[in-house]
Design an enzyme around this catalytic site. Structure first.
Site, PDB file in Angstrom:
ATOM      1  N   PHE A 123       0.860  -1.193   0.000  1.00  0.00           N
ATOM      2  CA  PHE A 123       0.000   0.000   0.000  1.00  0.00           C
ATOM      3  C   PHE A 123       0.889   1.234   0.000  1.00  0.00           C
ATOM      4  O   PHE A 123       1.732   1.373   0.885  1.00  0.00           O
ATOM      5  CB  PHE A 123      -0.833  -0.083   1.275  1.00  0.00           C
ATOM      6  N   GLU A 127       4.770   9.432   1.877  1.00  0.00           N
ATOM      7  CA  GLU A 127       5.884   9.930   1.063  1.00  0.00           C
ATOM      8  C   GLU A 127       6.914  10.581   1.982  1.00  0.00           C
ATOM      9  O   GLU A 127       6.601  10.922   3.125  1.00  0.00           O
ATOM     10  CB  GLU A 127       5.371  10.985   0.063  1.00  0.00           C
ATOM     11  N   PRO A 128       8.114  10.834   1.430  1.00  0.00           N
ATOM     12  CA  PRO A 128       9.144  11.448   2.296  1.00  0.00           C
ATOM     13  C   PRO A 128       8.656  12.721   2.982  1.00  0.00           C
ATOM     14  O   PRO A 128       8.998  12.972   4.130  1.00  0.00           O
ATOM     15  CB  PRO A 128      10.284  11.730   1.315  1.00  0.00           C
ATOM     16  N   TRP A 156       8.563   4.051   3.325  1.00  0.00           N
ATOM     17  CA  TRP A 156       8.132   3.166   4.431  1.00  0.00           C
ATOM     18  C   TRP A 156       7.083   2.164   3.942  1.00  0.00           C
ATOM     19  O   TRP A 156       6.102   1.899   4.648  1.00  0.00           O
ATOM     20  CB  TRP A 156       7.564   3.961   5.613  1.00  0.00           C
ATOM     21  N   ILE A 338       9.938  -6.186  34.899  1.00  0.00           N
ATOM     22  CA  ILE A 338       9.844  -7.390  35.740  1.00  0.00           C
ATOM     23  C   ILE A 338      11.056  -8.294  35.494  1.00  0.00           C
ATOM     24  O   ILE A 338      11.596  -8.891  36.418  1.00  0.00           O
ATOM     25  CB  ILE A 338       8.506  -8.133  35.480  1.00  0.00           C
ATOM     26  N   GLY A 340      13.968  -7.278  34.707  1.00  0.00           N
ATOM     27  CA  GLY A 340      15.181  -6.594  35.149  1.00  0.00           C
ATOM     28  C   GLY A 340      16.263  -6.639  34.077  1.00  0.00           C
ATOM     29  O   GLY A 340      15.985  -6.442  32.893  1.00  0.00           O
ATOM     30  N   GLU A 364       0.222   3.356  10.099  1.00  0.00           N
ATOM     31  CA  GLU A 364      -1.240   3.389   9.844  1.00  0.00           C
ATOM     32  C   GLU A 364      -1.941   4.467  10.693  1.00  0.00           C
ATOM     33  O   GLU A 364      -3.069   4.301  11.141  1.00  0.00           O
ATOM     34  CB  GLU A 364      -1.842   2.006  10.015  1.00  0.00           C
TER      35      GLU A 364
HETATM   36  N1  CAA Z   1     -13.641   6.884   5.217  1.00  0.00           N
HETATM   37  C1  CAA Z   1     -14.159   7.505   4.111  1.00  0.00           C
HETATM   38  N2  CAA Z   1     -13.930   8.811   3.827  1.00  0.00           N
HETATM   39  C2  CAA Z   1     -13.164   9.510   4.675  1.00  0.00           C
HETATM   40  C3  CAA Z   1     -12.608   8.940   5.829  1.00  0.00           C
HETATM   41  C4  CAA Z   1     -12.872   7.572   6.085  1.00  0.00           C
HETATM   42  N3  CAA Z   1     -12.376   6.978   7.165  1.00  0.00           N
HETATM   43  N4  CAA Z   1     -11.886   9.875   6.477  1.00  0.00           N
HETATM   44  C5  CAA Z   1     -11.990  11.016   5.774  1.00  0.00           C
HETATM   45  N5  CAA Z   1     -12.772  10.778   4.682  1.00  0.00           N
HETATM   46  C6  CAA Z   1     -13.176  11.753   3.667  1.00  0.00           C
HETATM   47  C7  CAA Z   1     -13.859  12.956   4.311  1.00  0.00           C
HETATM   48  O1  CAA Z   1     -15.240  12.727   4.478  1.00  0.00           O
HETATM   49  C8  CAA Z   1     -13.575  14.061   3.312  1.00  0.00           C
HETATM   50  O2  CAA Z   1     -14.509  13.949   2.250  1.00  0.00           O
HETATM   51  P1  CAA Z   1     -15.112  15.278   1.522  1.00  0.00           P
HETATM   52  O3  CAA Z   1     -13.902  15.935   0.884  1.00  0.00           O
HETATM   53  O4  CAA Z   1     -16.077  14.734   0.531  1.00  0.00           O
HETATM   54  O5  CAA Z   1     -15.714  16.097   2.601  1.00  0.00           O
HETATM   55  C9  CAA Z   1     -12.191  13.703   2.782  1.00  0.00           C
HETATM   56  O6  CAA Z   1     -12.000  12.288   3.052  1.00  0.00           O
HETATM   57  C10 CAA Z   1     -11.092  14.482   3.465  1.00  0.00           C
HETATM   58  O7  CAA Z   1     -11.248  14.297   4.858  1.00  0.00           O
HETATM   59  P2  CAA Z   1     -10.587  15.281   5.910  1.00  0.00           P
HETATM   60  O8  CAA Z   1     -10.885  16.708   5.507  1.00  0.00           O
HETATM   61  O9  CAA Z   1     -10.962  14.836   7.290  1.00  0.00           O
HETATM   62  O10 CAA Z   1      -9.036  15.014   5.656  1.00  0.00           O
HETATM   63  P3  CAA Z   1      -7.745  15.620   6.314  1.00  0.00           P
HETATM   64  O11 CAA Z   1      -6.784  16.035   5.275  1.00  0.00           O
HETATM   65  O12 CAA Z   1      -8.118  16.624   7.371  1.00  0.00           O
HETATM   66  O13 CAA Z   1      -7.040  14.329   7.002  1.00  0.00           O
HETATM   67  C11 CAA Z   1      -6.580  12.656   8.579  1.00  0.00           C
HETATM   68  C12 CAA Z   1      -7.626  13.516   7.851  1.00  0.00           C
HETATM   69  C13 CAA Z   1      -7.403  11.808   9.534  1.00  0.00           C
HETATM   70  C14 CAA Z   1      -5.577  13.449   9.380  1.00  0.00           C
HETATM   71  C15 CAA Z   1      -5.851  11.761   7.534  1.00  0.00           C
HETATM   72  O14 CAA Z   1      -4.973  12.530   6.729  1.00  0.00           O
HETATM   73  C16 CAA Z   1      -5.069  10.610   8.130  1.00  0.00           C
HETATM   74  O15 CAA Z   1      -5.650   9.602   8.529  1.00  0.00           O
HETATM   75  N6  CAA Z   1      -3.734  10.749   8.181  1.00  0.00           N
HETATM   76  C17 CAA Z   1      -2.862   9.636   8.584  1.00  0.00           C
HETATM   77  C18 CAA Z   1      -2.407   8.875   7.392  1.00  0.00           C
HETATM   78  C19 CAA Z   1      -2.016   7.486   7.740  1.00  0.00           C
HETATM   79  O16 CAA Z   1      -2.653   6.785   8.538  1.00  0.00           O
HETATM   80  N7  CAA Z   1      -0.979   6.993   7.098  1.00  0.00           N
HETATM   81  C20 CAA Z   1      -0.556   5.640   7.266  1.00  0.00           C
HETATM   82  C21 CAA Z   1       0.179   5.189   6.058  1.00  0.00           C
HETATM   83  S1  CAA Z   1      -0.038   3.494   5.679  1.00  0.00           S
HETATM   84  C22 CAA Z   1       1.049   2.629   6.623  1.00  0.00           C
HETATM   85  O17 CAA Z   1       1.521   3.075   7.625  1.00  0.00           O
HETATM   86  C23 CAA Z   1       1.276   1.254   6.143  1.00  0.00           C
HETATM   87  C24 CAA Z   1       2.309   0.448   6.802  1.00  0.00           C
HETATM   88  O18 CAA Z   1       3.488   0.629   6.669  1.00  0.00           O
HETATM   89  C25 CAA Z   1       1.890  -0.713   7.608  1.00  0.00           C
END
Ligand code: CAA
Length: 381
Positions: A123, A127-128, A156, A338, A340, A364
């Site tokens: 997935f 990005e950097p 990552w 625990i 140590g 995530e």
């Molecule tokens: N399901 C469906 N739609 C969603 C949603 C969800 N859970 N969350 C948000 N949306 C939609 C919103 O409804 C909105 O839609 P509209 O434009 O139609 O209104 C749109 O997405 C944008 O939503 P926000 O305005 O809330 O978005 P935001 O820019 O403020 O960001 C955030 C929200 C929660 C901070 C999000 O950016 C986030 O989750 N950031 C973290 C990213 C992350 O988890 N990265 C992990 C990378 S993967 C990984 O780690 C894999 C690995 O190595 C194991």
């Protein structure tokens, strides 16, 4: 909500436990020390149906529910956190969005061999220069005639060095001053212009390889587009709602591994003439660990049950992930205490659990991101 597991749920938990204890756990220390990718365990997880647990059997999966997925993830991660996240990424971050947003033709090509474990997925969102603020990515997808031209990089990427296909997110419409629009694509490893770097060196989960991947004038057709043009951010966010359940389970498994060893040790090791467990200072640590582990499991089962019902579970997944990951840090901290000096030694597994737990608060969605999601839901309306 029925807390009694069904026969199928007990069956997958027992199968996963048996596999984890006999085949995964004996290799966990070696995998951590060498950072070797566990090819043979990934293959076995495919054979046992663990690589696509909640994917229907017509598409190569085990045809079970998300509680089954949670139960298996806990057992595998208890044995080896690296093996757990390899499984989680393939199930939650790769198969799940293809199952949810793929066309029938895409499912035949990009779901069936992955859910069966024949191939591996990953997935690409981070990005950097964009992690928590995922919308601000730089990778672009430009429409040129009937083709998409992709340029950018992702980092990552768990499973990245070994994956056959990546679910990729790119900006397809830049809106200066406003929010850009994103689109998701499926990119195969042999696509011209796709390349990847060597695996990252990390604090823990050494055998779960991640890397940076590059897209240089990668040409794709609409056949590769997952979901609608401009719907990519929602594809990513709803996928992470499921992925966060997987990471919560990984955290739970790590915590259980540390807890079980701490309980055993506290009954064997003596200090001041009695077993450690006879000291209330230690017994209370055990009590707190047991309580937190149970609480995390219940939060996970609630989120998984809601996912199975097909209702939005962003809040419940975020709560489960936040609590389980921070709980794993607390529990491994106490368990190491625990033990140590032996806890701090690389000769014993406790320091591995302690290191492995830490990532669950980061990937995530960091704990801070989970709190943003939880607070936004709690405060709305
Ligand atoms: N399901 C469906 N739609 C969603 C949603 C969800 N859970 N969350 C948000 N949306 C939609 C919103 O409804 C909105 O839609 P509209 O434009 O139609 O209104 C749109 O997405 C944008 O939503 P926000 O305005 O809330 O978005 P935001 O820019 O403020 O960001 C955030 C929200 C929660 C901070 C999000 O950016 C986030 O989750 N950031 C973290 C990213 C992350 O988890 N990265 C992990 C990378 S993967 C990984 O780690 C894999 C690995 O190595 C194991």
């Amino acid at each position: 909500m029925d807390l009694e597991l069904t026969e199928e749920q007990r069956m997958i938990r027992d199968t996963a436990r048996d596999f984890a204890v006999k085949e995964v756990e004996p290799k966990a220390a070696e995998l951590d020390k060498t950072g070797r990718w566990p090819t043979e365990l990934v293959k076995r997880m495919g054979e046992l149906g663990f690589m696509g647990i909640a994917v229907d059997d017509t598409h190569g999966g085990a045809g079970m529910d998300n509680v089954c997925y949670a139960l298996a993830m806990e057992e595998i991660s208890r044995a080896c956190a690296s093996t757990g996240v390899i499984m989680s990424v393939n199930n939650s971050l790769y198969c799940d969005p293809v199952k949810k947003f793929g066309t029938p033709a895409q499912k035949d090509r990009w779901l069936t061999p992955y859910a069966s474990g024949e191939k591996l997925g990953c997935f690409g969102l981070t990005e950097p220069m964009s992690g928590s603020d995922a919308q601000t990515m730089n990778t672009v997808a430009e429409k040129k005639g009937d083709k998409w031209l992709i340029n950018g990089s992702k980092n990552w990427i768990t499973n990245g060095p070994h994956a056959d296909t990546i679910v990729l997110f790119a900006i397809s419409e830049r809106n200066p001053g406003g929010k850009s629009k994103h689109t998701a694509f499926l990119v195969d490893k042999d696509t011209p212009g796709f390349s990847r770097e060597k695996p990252d060196e990390k604090l823990g989960i050494h055998a779960a390889h991640s890397c940076t991947v590059f897209f240089e004038n990668v040409e794709l057709s609409d056949e590769h587009r997952l979901g609608g043009v401009g719907d990519g951010f929602k594809v990513a966010m709803s996928t992470l709602d499921g992925g966060r359940i997987g990471i919560a389970c990984q955290a739970l498994g790590i915590a259980r591994a540390a807890f079980e060893k701490a309980v055993e040790y506290s009954k064997e090791r003596k200090s001041f003439g009695v077993p450690l467990a006879n000291h209330q200072a230690i017994a209370f640590m055990i009590a707190d660990m047991a309580t937190e582990i149970d609480a995390a499991r219940l939060l996970i089962w609630r989120a998984a049950t809601m996912k199975d019902k097909g209702v939005r579970h962003s809040q419940e997944s975020a709560i489960a992930k936040l609590f389980a990951s921070e709980m794993a840090t607390r529990v491994t901290h106490k368990a190491l205490q625990i033990f140590g000096g032996y806890g701090y030694s690389r000769e014993f597994p406790m320091e591995r659990h302690y290191r492995d737990a830490r990532i669950t608060e980061i990937y995530e969605g960091t704990s801070e991101i989970q709190r943003i999601v939880i607070a936004a839901n709690a405060l709305k309306g």
